[in-house]
Write an enzyme that holds these catalytic residues in place. Structure first.
Site, short mmCIF file in Angstrom:
data_model
loop_
_atom_site.label_atom_id
_atom_site.label_comp_id
_atom_site.label_asym_id
_atom_site.label_seq_id
_atom_site.Cartn_x
_atom_site.Cartn_y
_atom_site.Cartn_z
N ASN A 10 36.54 31.05 41.01
CA ASN A 10 36.80 32.28 40.49
C ASN A 10 35.81 32.53 39.66
OD1 ASN A 10 37.67 34.06 38.35
ND2 ASN A 10 39.97 33.60 38.77
N HIS A 13 34.62 35.06 35.14
CA HIS A 13 33.82 34.96 33.71
C HIS A 13 32.29 35.07 34.04
CE1 HIS A 13 37.40 35.02 31.86
NE2 HIS A 13 37.73 33.92 32.65
N HIS A 46 39.58 38.53 39.74
CA HIS A 46 40.75 39.35 39.36
C HIS A 46 40.20 40.63 38.78
CE1 HIS A 46 44.52 39.14 36.15
NE2 HIS A 46 44.31 40.21 37.06
N ARG A 48 41.31 43.51 36.72
CA ARG A 48 42.21 43.48 35.67
C ARG A 48 42.44 45.39 35.66
NH1 ARG A 48 43.79 38.91 32.47
NH2 ARG A 48 45.14 40.17 31.59
N ARG A 52 38.18 44.47 32.28
CA ARG A 52 37.49 43.73 31.03
C ARG A 52 36.20 43.00 31.78
NH1 ARG A 52 41.77 39.68 28.79
NH2 ARG A 52 42.88 41.42 28.62
N GLU A 73 42.92 38.92 43.19
CA GLU A 73 43.89 38.54 42.00
C GLU A 73 44.33 40.03 41.65
OE1 GLU A 73 43.65 35.92 38.85
OE2 GLU A 73 43.12 34.31 40.13
N THR A 104 45.35 35.12 31.84
CA THR A 104 46.67 34.90 32.62
C THR A 104 47.61 34.12 31.92
OG1 THR A 104 45.66 35.74 34.31
CG2 THR A 104 48.11 35.44 34.61
N GLU A 154 51.29 29.95 43.93
CA GLU A 154 50.04 29.28 43.38
C GLU A 154 50.88 28.64 41.94
OE1 GLU A 154 46.14 31.03 43.15
OE2 GLU A 154 45.71 29.97 40.82
N HIS A 193 44.45 27.20 36.95
CA HIS A 193 44.29 27.63 35.62
C HIS A 193 44.00 26.63 34.80
CE1 HIS A 193 44.63 30.13 32.25
NE2 HIS A 193 44.72 31.12 32.95
N1 PXP Z 1 44.57 31.24 39.46
C1 PXP Z 1 45.16 32.47 38.84
C2 PXP Z 1 46.04 33.06 39.39
C3 PXP Z 1 44.29 32.95 37.82
O1 PXP Z 1 44.74 34.21 36.95
C4 PXP Z 1 43.41 32.12 37.19
C5 PXP Z 1 42.36 32.72 35.93
O2 PXP Z 1 42.02 33.99 36.25
C6 PXP Z 1 42.71 31.09 37.80
C7 PXP Z 1 43.49 30.38 38.64
C8 PXP Z 1 41.54 30.44 37.42
O3 PXP Z 1 41.72 29.84 35.88
P1 PXP Z 1 40.49 29.07 35.26
O4 PXP Z 1 39.48 29.99 35.04
O5 PXP Z 1 41.19 28.85 33.81
O6 PXP Z 1 40.06 28.26 36.09
#
Ligand code: PXP
Length: 251
Positions: A10, A13, A46, A48, A52, A73, A104, A154, A193
């Site tokens: 992901n 960030h 994702h 949003r 952001r 996402e 999330t 998930e 997550h």
């Molecule tokens: N899976 C989903 C559905 C998420 O919303 C996120 C965070 O955006 C992640 C996985 C990844 O989480 P993290 O960034 O904490 O590893």
């Protein structure tokens, strides 16, 4: 390269850091290409409602340049549905979204939101997009996901990752049980997550889970040792845990 446990990286960030200064650096697409080269089986982003981190342009660039599949996402809204249909990503993961949350925070309420979610899931599926629902590891939510016709769930691992000691054991047990229910319901099971080098092993050891989506920790670790090295180490920890648990690797 086919593996029985996929890693989705992901990159949200990377965009968070870029947006802190409003310029173009660091580029999420560049991070995605590094992730691909380092062994990511997919990229997750994702978009949003408040934009952001990931932008509409980021999604367009990822779709144009990625060799691995994009897991898009999104919240179940008409705006996001139109964007998904325009880009036609490999997969959509439906997530809950509250403007004021930092990330999330909980899973989608597939049971309570059944009537709202059903038309989005069927329309996305009809468009040939694989739909997953990001839910709490909870039987009621898994049963609702099945009834909604989503082929994939998930499991939210945030509560497990945030906990310690006995509470962490309790949260981990919920994930194990939910993965078991998912298998019985014939739902493909993913998880993610909050996963870190310390918390990924036990989850990777659940052999019916076929994909982990990991972002924030990898981007944070990249500050210290680079993104490629963080992803390779995560990949190695996942593979070790999976092979110790008796899962096969065809890679
Ligand atoms: N899976 C989903 C559905 C998420 O919303 C996120 C965070 O955006 C992640 C996985 C990844 O989480 P993290 O960034 O904490 O590893």
């Amino acid at each position: 390269m086919k593996r029985d446990l996929r890693l989705g990286v992901n990159i949200d960030h990377v965009a968070t850091i870029r947006n802190a200064r409003g310029g173009g650096h660091p580029e999420p697409l560049r991070a995605a290409k590094v992730a691909e080269a380092a062994g990511a089986d997919g990229i997750t982003a994702h978009l949003r409602e408040d934009r952001r981190h990931i932008s509409d342009d980021d999604i367009a660039q990822l779709m144009a340049s990625l060799e691995v599949p994009l897991n898009f996402e999104m919240a179940a809204t008409d705006e996001m549905y139109d964007i998904a249909l325009r880009h036609n990503p490999h997969a959509v993961c439906l997530v809950p979204e509250k403007r004021e949350e930092r990330t999330t925070e909980g899973g989608l309420d597939a049971a309570g939101g059944f009537d709202h979610l059903a038309p989005y899931i069927s329309a996305l599926t009809d468009a040939g997009i694989r739909v997953s629902l990001f839910i709490e590891p909870d039987t009621k939510q898994l049963e609702a996901a099945k009834k909604l016709g989503a082929p994939v769930v998930e499991l939210h691992t945030g509560a497990y990752c945030d906990a310690a000691g006995q509470e962490q054991d309790r949260q981990f047990k919920r994930i194990v049980e939910a993965a078991d229910v998912a298998e019985k319901l014939d739902l493909e099971c993913h998880a993610g997550h909050g996963l870190t080098f310390d918390t990924v092993g036990p989850v990777a050891g659940i052999t019916t889970i076929v994909e982990l989506n990991i972002g924030h920790f990898l981007v944070g670790e990249a500050i210290f040792g680079g993104l490629e090295s963080a992803i390779k180490r995560m990949r190695a920890l996942m593979d070790k845990a999976r092979s110790e648990a008796g899962g096969e690797r065809s890679a």
